[in-house]
Scaffold this motif. Sequence first.
Motif, PDB file in Angstrom:
ATOM      1  N   GLY A 131       1.620  -1.616  -0.080  1.00 47.58           N
ATOM      2  CA  GLY A 131      -0.327  -0.142   0.374  1.00 47.58           C
ATOM      3  C   GLY A 131       0.287   1.116  -0.141  1.00 47.58           C
ATOM      4  N   ARG A 132       1.939   1.154  -0.142  1.00 50.19           N
ATOM      5  CA  ARG A 132       2.925   2.265  -0.305  1.00 50.19           C
ATOM      6  C   ARG A 132       3.490   2.228  -1.472  1.00 50.19           C
ATOM      7  N   SER A 133       3.934   3.513  -1.674  1.00 50.85           N
ATOM      8  CA  SER A 133       4.368   4.289  -2.980  1.00 50.85           C
ATOM      9  C   SER A 133       5.516   4.542  -3.027  1.00 50.85           C
ATOM     10  N   GLU A 134       6.332   4.549  -4.175  1.00 48.88           N
ATOM     11  CA  GLU A 134       7.796   5.219  -4.353  1.00 48.88           C
ATOM     12  C   GLU A 134       7.677   6.957  -3.968  1.00 48.88           C
ATOM     13  N   SER A 135       6.694   7.139  -4.041  1.00 50.36           N
ATOM     14  CA  SER A 135       6.189   8.814  -4.635  1.00 50.36           C
ATOM     15  C   SER A 135       6.402   9.318  -2.721  1.00 50.36           C
ATOM     16  N   HIS A 136       4.533  10.547  -2.899  1.00 52.49           N
ATOM     17  CA  HIS A 136       4.113  11.244  -1.953  1.00 52.49           C
ATOM     18  C   HIS A 136       3.339  10.789  -1.979  1.00 52.49           C
ATOM     19  N   PHE A 137       2.551   9.404  -2.083  1.00 54.06           N
ATOM     20  CA  PHE A 137       0.945   9.256  -1.309  1.00 54.06           C
ATOM     21  C   PHE A 137       0.790   8.342  -0.182  1.00 54.06           C
ATOM     22  N   PRO A 138      -0.475   9.034   0.377  1.00 59.23           N
ATOM     23  CA  PRO A 138      -0.621   8.240   1.722  1.00 59.23           C
ATOM     24  C   PRO A 138      -0.728   6.672   1.635  1.00 59.23           C
ATOM     25  N   LEU A 139      -0.736   6.060   2.096  1.00 58.90           N
ATOM     26  CA  LEU A 139      -0.692   4.671   2.337  1.00 58.90           C
ATOM     27  C   LEU A 139      -1.969   3.943   2.462  1.00 58.90           C
ATOM     28  N   THR A 140      -2.040   3.369   1.493  1.00 58.09           N
ATOM     29  CA  THR A 140      -3.369   2.321   1.360  1.00 58.09           C
ATOM     30  C   THR A 140      -3.745   1.044   0.913  1.00 58.09           C
ATOM     31  N   GLY A 183       6.845  -3.008  -7.979  1.00 60.63           N
ATOM     32  CA  GLY A 183       6.733  -1.810  -7.094  1.00 60.63           C
ATOM     33  C   GLY A 183       6.952  -0.195  -6.639  1.00 60.63           C
ATOM     34  N   THR A 184       7.508  -0.323  -8.411  1.00 59.89           N
ATOM     35  CA  THR A 184       8.402   0.901  -8.306  1.00 59.89           C
ATOM     36  C   THR A 184       7.502   2.166  -8.945  1.00 59.89           C
ATOM     37  N   SER A 185       6.710   1.757  -9.181  1.00 62.27           N
ATOM     38  CA  SER A 185       5.390   2.997  -9.978  1.00 62.27           C
ATOM     39  C   SER A 185       5.468   4.367  -9.168  1.00 62.27           C
ATOM     40  N   LEU A 186       5.537   5.763  -9.876  1.00 61.20           N
ATOM     41  CA  LEU A 186       5.438   6.548  -8.897  1.00 61.20           C
ATOM     42  C   LEU A 186       3.937   7.900  -8.814  1.00 61.20           C
ATOM     43  N   GLU A 187       2.854   7.405  -9.439  1.00 65.26           N
ATOM     44  CA  GLU A 187       2.247   7.722  -9.830  1.00 65.26           C
ATOM     45  C   GLU A 187       1.103   6.869  -8.418  1.00 65.26           C
ATOM     46  N   ALA A 188       1.608   6.453  -7.046  1.00 65.47           N
ATOM     47  CA  ALA A 188       0.644   5.358  -6.975  1.00 65.47           C
ATOM     48  C   ALA A 188      -0.471   4.359  -7.758  1.00 65.47           C
ATOM     49  N   GLN A 189      -0.298   3.200  -8.667  1.00 69.23           N
ATOM     50  CA  GLN A 189      -1.351   2.922  -9.736  1.00 69.23           C
ATOM     51  C   GLN A 189      -1.040   1.468  -8.740  1.00 69.23           C
ATOM     52  N   THR A 190       0.178   1.084  -7.936  1.00 72.42           N
ATOM     53  CA  THR A 190      -0.780  -0.082  -7.379  1.00 72.42           C
ATOM     54  C   THR A 190      -1.350   0.453  -6.192  1.00 72.42           C
ATOM     55  N   GLN A 191      -1.749   1.114  -5.577  1.00 71.78           N
ATOM     56  CA  GLN A 191      -2.013   1.462  -4.370  1.00 71.78           C
ATOM     57  C   GLN A 191      -3.736   0.894  -4.829  1.00 71.78           C
ATOM     58  N   GLU A 202       5.204   9.230 -18.867  1.00 70.83           N
ATOM     59  CA  GLU A 202       6.149   7.812 -18.981  1.00 70.83           C
ATOM     60  C   GLU A 202       5.396   7.225 -17.416  1.00 70.83           C
ATOM     61  N   HIS A 203       5.005   8.404 -16.323  1.00 72.85           N
ATOM     62  CA  HIS A 203       5.058   8.111 -15.461  1.00 72.85           C
ATOM     63  C   HIS A 203       3.617   7.263 -15.167  1.00 72.85           C
ATOM     64  N   GLY A 204       2.757   7.645 -15.838  1.00 72.26           N
ATOM     65  CA  GLY A 204       1.320   7.088 -15.894  1.00 72.26           C
ATOM     66  C   GLY A 204       0.522   7.763 -14.908  1.00 72.26           C
ATOM     67  N   ILE A 205      -0.601   7.431 -15.422  1.00 75.61           N
ATOM     68  CA  ILE A 205      -1.814   8.601 -14.259  1.00 75.61           C
ATOM     69  C   ILE A 205      -2.035   8.084 -12.675  1.00 75.61           C
ATOM     70  N   GLY A 206      -2.169   6.572 -12.628  1.00 72.42           N
ATOM     71  CA  GLY A 206      -2.695   5.937 -10.616  1.00 72.42           C
ATOM     72  C   GLY A 206      -3.365   7.421 -10.027  1.00 72.42           C
ATOM     73  N   ILE A 207      -2.633   8.097  -9.345  1.00 80.32           N
ATOM     74  CA  ILE A 207      -3.624   8.921  -8.123  1.00 80.32           C
ATOM     75  C   ILE A 207      -3.880  10.257  -8.573  1.00 80.32           C
ATOM     76  N   GLY A 208      -1.697  10.463  -8.898  1.00 80.02           N
ATOM     77  CA  GLY A 208      -1.445  11.932  -9.566  1.00 80.02           C
ATOM     78  C   GLY A 208      -2.160  12.279 -10.238  1.00 80.02           C
ATOM     79  N   LYS A 209      -2.305  12.047 -11.695  1.00 77.88           N
ATOM     80  CA  LYS A 209      -2.684  12.666 -12.587  1.00 77.88           C
ATOM     81  C   LYS A 209      -3.713  12.264 -13.143  1.00 77.88           C
ATOM     82  N   LEU A 210      -5.088  11.559 -12.158  1.00 75.98           N
ATOM     83  CA  LEU A 210      -6.383  11.269 -12.395  1.00 75.98           C
ATOM     84  C   LEU A 210      -6.923  12.417 -13.057  1.00 75.98           C
ATOM     85  N   GLY A 211      -6.650  14.070 -11.785  1.00 75.50           N
ATOM     86  CA  GLY A 211      -7.510  14.731 -12.130  1.00 75.50           C
ATOM     87  C   GLY A 211      -7.376  15.825 -13.290  1.00 75.50           C
ATOM     88  N   TYR A 212      -5.921  15.160 -14.202  1.00 79.84           N
ATOM     89  CA  TYR A 212      -6.086  16.205 -15.349  1.00 79.84           C
ATOM     90  C   TYR A 212      -6.477  14.884 -17.026  1.00 79.84           C
TER      91      TYR A 212
END
Lengths: 459, 459
Positions: free
Chosen positions: A29-38, A72-80, A413-423
């Motif tokens: 539930g962790r991310s390489e980046s700044h997203f909260p634990l899920t 688990g190396t994605s940067l936009e919390a794709q796997t959370q 290249e990083h994809g959408i995940g949680i971080g870019k969904l709003g765009y």
Amino acid sequence: MGIQDAIAELQAVLGEALTRSKSELEQHGRSESHFPLTPPDAVVYPRSTQDVAELVRICARHSCPVIGFGAGTSLEAQTQAVQGGVAVNFRDMRRILQINAADMDVTVQPGVTREELNEELRATGLFFPVDPGANASLGGMASTRASGTTAVRYGTMRDNVLALEVVTASGEVIRTGSRARKSSAGYDLTHLFVGAEGTLGLITELTLRLHGQPEAVSSAVCAFDTVPDAVNAVIDAVQIGLPVARIELMDTDSVIAVNAYSNSDLPLKPHLLLEFHGSESAVAEQAETFGELARDHGGLGFDWATRAEDRKALWAMRHNAYYAILQLRPGARAIVTDICVPISALADAIDETRADLAQSGLTGPILGHVGDGNFHAILLIDESDGDEVRRAQEASHRMVQRAFRLGGTCTGEHGIGIGKLGYMEEEHGHTAWTMMGNIKQALDPDNIMNPGKLVPPRN
Amino acid sequence: MGIQDAIAELQAVLGEALTRSKSELEQHGRSESHFPLTPPDAVVYPRSTQDVAELVRICARHSCPVIGFGAGTSLEAQTQAVQGGVAVNFRDMRRILQINAADMDVTVQPGVTREELNEELRATGLFFPVDPGANASLGGMASTRASGTTAVRYGTMRDNVLALEVVTASGEVIRTGSRARKSSAGYDLTHLFVGAEGTLGLITELTLRLHGQPEAVSSAVCAFDTVPDAVNAVIDAVQIGLPVARIELMDTDSVIAVNAYSNSDLPLKPHLLLEFHGSESAVAEQAETFGELARDHGGLGFDWATRAEDRKALWAMRHNAYYAILQLRPGARAIVTDICVPISALADAIDETRADLAQSGLTGPILGHVGDGNFHAILLIDESDGDEVRRAQEASHRMVQRAFRLGGTCTGEHGIGIGKLGYMEEEHGHTAWTMMGNIKQALDPDNIMNPGKLVPPRN
């Protein structure tokens, strides 16, 4: 409750290949980046396509979310697991199934990492070029349409996936594409799954295009007085069609970071890192041509790395740049930006971004796959400093707006995940994004495959 | 009746841009290949995206089929109106909208042909490489995922379409992709429309990738004693990564045909036609390397075409080969086959096909984009000879089965249309083909976009 019923049934079938240990749930539930634990509600480790098909069928019966997980190396919390459910970790599906040297392709399971694959290929004279830096799993790289330092020459995952085996949302197994190099036989399902971030099905096998190991490789670093000088040299190289294998930008802040982390001593100026692949004579010719372009833009001479170990050190330095930048401020986390614009707009995009970050009082070293028009500002944040977090988020938002204004995309290249969904709606427009939602609805009517990602929320 | 109501309403809006003249209807119901006449009920000539959007909205209201039409050069009857309806001819949407030389891309309307585009690009130092032979429209080439002689070096339409504007089945206008060279922002809608043969929407603008005109070009023809010798030389060239720009096979029957049609005097043996692109030195190096490979396989020496007019004559000869082969038997029509296999299986695929055609008593000269593993046997038929037609259909069927057995596809580049629809389920499997049908249902719920093509019939 659906999820708990699914897990009970999965446990009966999978036994020890299912875990609910707190540490493993948190790891997933962790991310390489700044997203909260899920965290998910359970993690499963299938060993075969049949395992995956069976577990998806069980989850489908109970409307339990299913989230694919590679390295688990994605940067936009794709796997959370934003709606809970079961993380499907491909750690135990890690076999290289078939190397077809004559056809320059390979079929692998999704848990194989790019470094494992290249290790196995070493003796064949072939290699798999896509290199996002992290030692990501190939299934994950396909799912996020990853690219990285070599895309300027060899393309992205889009260009290097020939065929897939996929477990659909109803737990059926399909094959898309073939080992033939081209086909006009209907909808391009392969490239619908590449970049779908696990929202349409789970990739259980990939057939990848391989390339010949170049006869000669040489790498170089070249300092410039200013970032625009370096970027303009890149633009010239792209425009004359110079087949550089890698052409990477590090700004001065990035150089400071990697010098400290990798114990190197690059001059404190913006740098380009380059690599040339080809015959001995072609590599020499390319390097000479680039040298002339660099001099035209005030390039301050090359430092060559012709020995294999020096090249390895150089690219390890580049690959570790993200961690090096995090170490600029121990304890900091990062908002990693990832815009990509047409190359003619690249100098403006970087210039405006640097001015914006300076004005916002943010530390944001810039790294870029500049041959593709793609770059990252790594915005360092102290998560306890609400004001800094807000300023970084606003600067990140302005970068995306800048990309749109310049004809580009919110993610190279990083994809959408949680971080870019709003765009998504802004980038694609309401109708096209709705179309993506309609495709998702058609292929995953119960919305169990990585729900909450990529497409508009269901009503 | 829906179609007649639609036409009445279209006529009120479009005026003279709609025709029901018998000759024009027949022209749009005809095929380059052997399929029976299937005319639409009307032909419209939109002048803008807004015209297209409006006409599709009218057709949608009346459930009237809409069939896109470019240059009419497709070979599997993709544009034939099998359920009647309105053919949308893009003749009057033929503008080159924007050449971005710095970014090496161009935006065009769908009616522009590849030759028109390259004519316009001549002075820019750039060119559009995809070359299926026929002077096809670019919208049509995208819709069939066309390729041709240069795909071995520059890729197919899949690799060279960056972005699209599309009118959806409900008459809305969307944009897919962007001018950025890469993106990880969601489902790859661009590549869903490329190859969809107009079944999901109508392409109204295309942004295409351009390439630098090579500094030097040289072409050559090389005779071999046998087809396997020629094919094995190709396989060697591909496997060492020789960047040939074109590498085409003509068997002896094809050579007889082109000699007669183009007044050339090639020796009556199998030939490879080659082209090399690059710097003067690179072209010379490539040609020398290929010369060695050819000699290893008994190649009988090169005939070089270094002057531009000789090259033009050489490739005109190749491009006219289909018409030349038809002239082998005046009045004959042709079943044009189009299989593509992994390169390691190419020699077997061609060998078995030649033996099969000989045994079947058919005339079927073989032409191939052999660097991609793709080849065509042009099966000549006298349509009044039912036995010959049946034997040709059976041989064509066996070619497809051979492609499947060898890991390939029923169509490398011509697409599905009517001719290959019966192979979709076998090539993709029931579940994957059903998935294509589900995507079609999601994007075109009323089944008005080129109905009866590509996906399973609606129940």
